[in-house]
Scaffold this active site. Structure first.
Site, mmCIF file in Angstrom:
data_model
loop_
_atom_site.group_PDB
_atom_site.id
_atom_site.type_symbol
_atom_site.label_atom_id
_atom_site.label_comp_id
_atom_site.label_asym_id
_atom_site.label_seq_id
_atom_site.Cartn_x
_atom_site.Cartn_y
_atom_site.Cartn_z
ATOM 1 N N ASP A 72 0.854 -1.194 -0.114
ATOM 2 C CA ASP A 72 -0.107 0.004 -0.036
ATOM 3 C C ASP A 72 0.915 1.296 0.020
ATOM 4 O OD1 ASP A 72 -2.274 1.459 0.002
ATOM 5 O OD2 ASP A 72 -2.972 1.267 2.062
ATOM 6 N N ASP A 94 1.593 6.035 6.309
ATOM 7 C CA ASP A 94 -0.189 6.222 6.101
ATOM 8 C C ASP A 94 -0.648 6.830 7.484
ATOM 9 O OD1 ASP A 94 -2.902 6.422 5.727
ATOM 10 O OD2 ASP A 94 -3.457 4.375 5.242
ATOM 11 N N LYS A 119 1.945 9.385 2.826
ATOM 12 C CA LYS A 119 0.363 9.763 2.905
ATOM 13 C C LYS A 119 0.010 10.520 4.156
ATOM 14 C CE LYS A 119 -3.039 6.750 2.723
ATOM 15 N NZ LYS A 119 -3.852 5.889 1.851
#
Length: 453
Positions: free
Chosen positions: A198, A202, A244
């Site tokens: 991914d 995050d 992110k």
């Protein structure tokens, strides 16, 4: 129950047991040592591979203190490995406070079973390599069933690496994460994320749960996220962002500074709809790969659905991105494009262009590593030369305060390293009241022996 005293090391081995004494000769199993650790103790894992059949859960209340943390570490000169293939509940679930997890390898967790999950406060996770697991390598998050005041806060992830982590559906396993239910003061420093399915990092927040505490990521590197290292044909790809920094237009004021992002599948740095991220002194190179989603393959993206923005960016070097940087400001003066220290799409407001000679090397086959002092050694890759401006880009230098851990004496030994008496108060097998009684009886016997008959 307890084993030994504060200031002592409790030893653990792959073949240790709950009936052990916590000594190198008679070690405990990891679950027992973690459950009965005392503030100021070390839990020392002998070299080898540990294969737990359930998670090592450190519950709330099982905590060290600010002055006397509990240290869980590999023995000096070695690095113990936690192979989680047989554990349905994952790896280390850290709900206690003031723990220091030091120098471990964690691998093989089952799908959606977290290998290293930090849920407590004031913990340090240092020199942990979490790789080839079925979920995010190292994650900080609490529970939506608890009030935000209980969400994990003031944790530090330091000098650690997360790579080749992938969940079964290939859309949720990051390298590092602090998301969904996170308090204030969490920091990632001198950390490397690569080849996670991914994202590298995050910091996602959901509108249903509200904003999370501000997270700091500094002196860190993310590269080639979105696919696994063994997948040379890129047959299976995930989202693939480097850093992110938000989610669902929730404010957070997360800070990314002095860090490097290169060759990630999608975006090198993205606000991911967070309206107020801070990005300073970052080098982003060659992010966005052919075949990625249209409109999502660049070095920098700052966009949101929120009505206003408060983005702050300085010292950003964007070079050789696959698509143009994407910055959309709302009700905000454009101090990002007008700041001469920002080189968006490879050029600043004065027309000065980024050049190859700004970097010692652009050979991305060079692997960043964790140096002996805990800093990141780039091996020349994307290191800035004197040709580069002094007010832009990342400069990853040595660690001014490297961690030094001295091994404590094993339980039952005095400071000289000599074994204690069987009735010594440090005997790990006796309750404290019995130890005190034995000590008093010992003094009484010595007094009687010395009586002049």
């Amino acid at each position: 129950d307890s084993f030994g005293e504060p200031g002592e090391a409790v030893w653990v081995a792959p073949d240790g047991s709950a009936e052990g004494l916590g000594t190198p000769e008679e070690p405990l199993d990891l679950h027992t040592a973690a459950a009965f650790a005392q503030p100021g103790q070390q839990i020392v894992l002998a070299d080898g591979v540990y294969r737990p059949e359930r998670s090592i859960t450190i519950d709330r209340g099982n905590s060290g203190t600010d002055d006397a943390p509990i240290t869980l570490m590999s023995e000096p000169g070695a690095r113990a490995t936690l192979d989680l293939a047989d554990s349905e509940g994952g790896g280390i679930i850290l709900r206690g406070d003031h723990w220091h997890i030091y120098n471990l390898e964690i691998t093989g967790s089952q799908g959606y079973a977290k290998p290293m999950h930090i849920q407590g406060h004031h913990n340090v996770v240092e020199r942990v390599e979490s790789h080839h697991t079925g979920d995010t390598g190292i994650q900080i998050s609490g529970s939506s069933a608890e009030p935000p005041a209980m969400w994990p806060s003031h944790n530090l992830v330091l000098s650690s690496v997360a790579h080749n982590n992938a969940d079964p559906l290939r859309n949720d396993a990051d390298g590092f994460a602090a998301k969904l239910t996170v308090g204030d003061g969490n920091v990632f420093r001198d950390t490397v994320a690569h080849h996670n399915i991914d994202d590298g990092w995050d910091l996602y927040a959901k509108s249903t749960e509200g904003p999370i505490g501000a997270v700091v990521v500094e002196n860190s590197v993310t590269y080639r996220n979105g696919w696994l290292e063994a997948d040379t044909e890129l047959a299976e790809v995930g989202e693939g962002n480097g850093f992110k920094l938000g989610g669902e237009s929730m404010p957070g004021a997360h800070v990314l500074r002095n860090s490097v992002s290169y060759e990630n599948w999608a975006k090198g740095v993205t606000s991911n709809s967070g309206p107020d991220v801070r990005v300073h002194d970052v080098t982003a190179y060659a992010n966005g790969q052919p075949g990625g989603a249209d409109g999502g393959r660049m070095n920098l993206q700052l966009t949101t659905n929120a009505p206003t923005t408060d983005y702050r960016t300085s010292g950003f070097i964007s070079y050789a991105g696959y698509q143009a940087d994407d910055i959309v400001l709302r009700e905000q003066e454009d101090t990002i494009r007008t700041d001469a220290s920002n080189y968006l799409d490879g050029v600043n407001v004065d027309g000065v262009a980024v050049a190859d000679d700004w970097f010692v090397s652009l050979d991305t086959d060079i692997r960043p590593t964790i140096a002996e002092d805990g800093s990141i050694d780039m091996g020349g890759l994307l290191e800035l030369t004197d040709a580069a401006p002094s007010d832009a880009g990342a400069r990853l230098g040595p660690n001014p305060d490297p961690t030094v851990i001295e091994l404590l004496p094993p339980v039952g030994e005095d400071e000289s390293g000599e074994p204690g008496d069987p009735g010594d108060p440090g005997d790990p097998g006796l309750p404290s009241w019995l130890r005190e009684l034995i000590e008093l009886l010992g003094k009484l016997i010595k007094w009687i022996i010395g009586w002049p008959w």
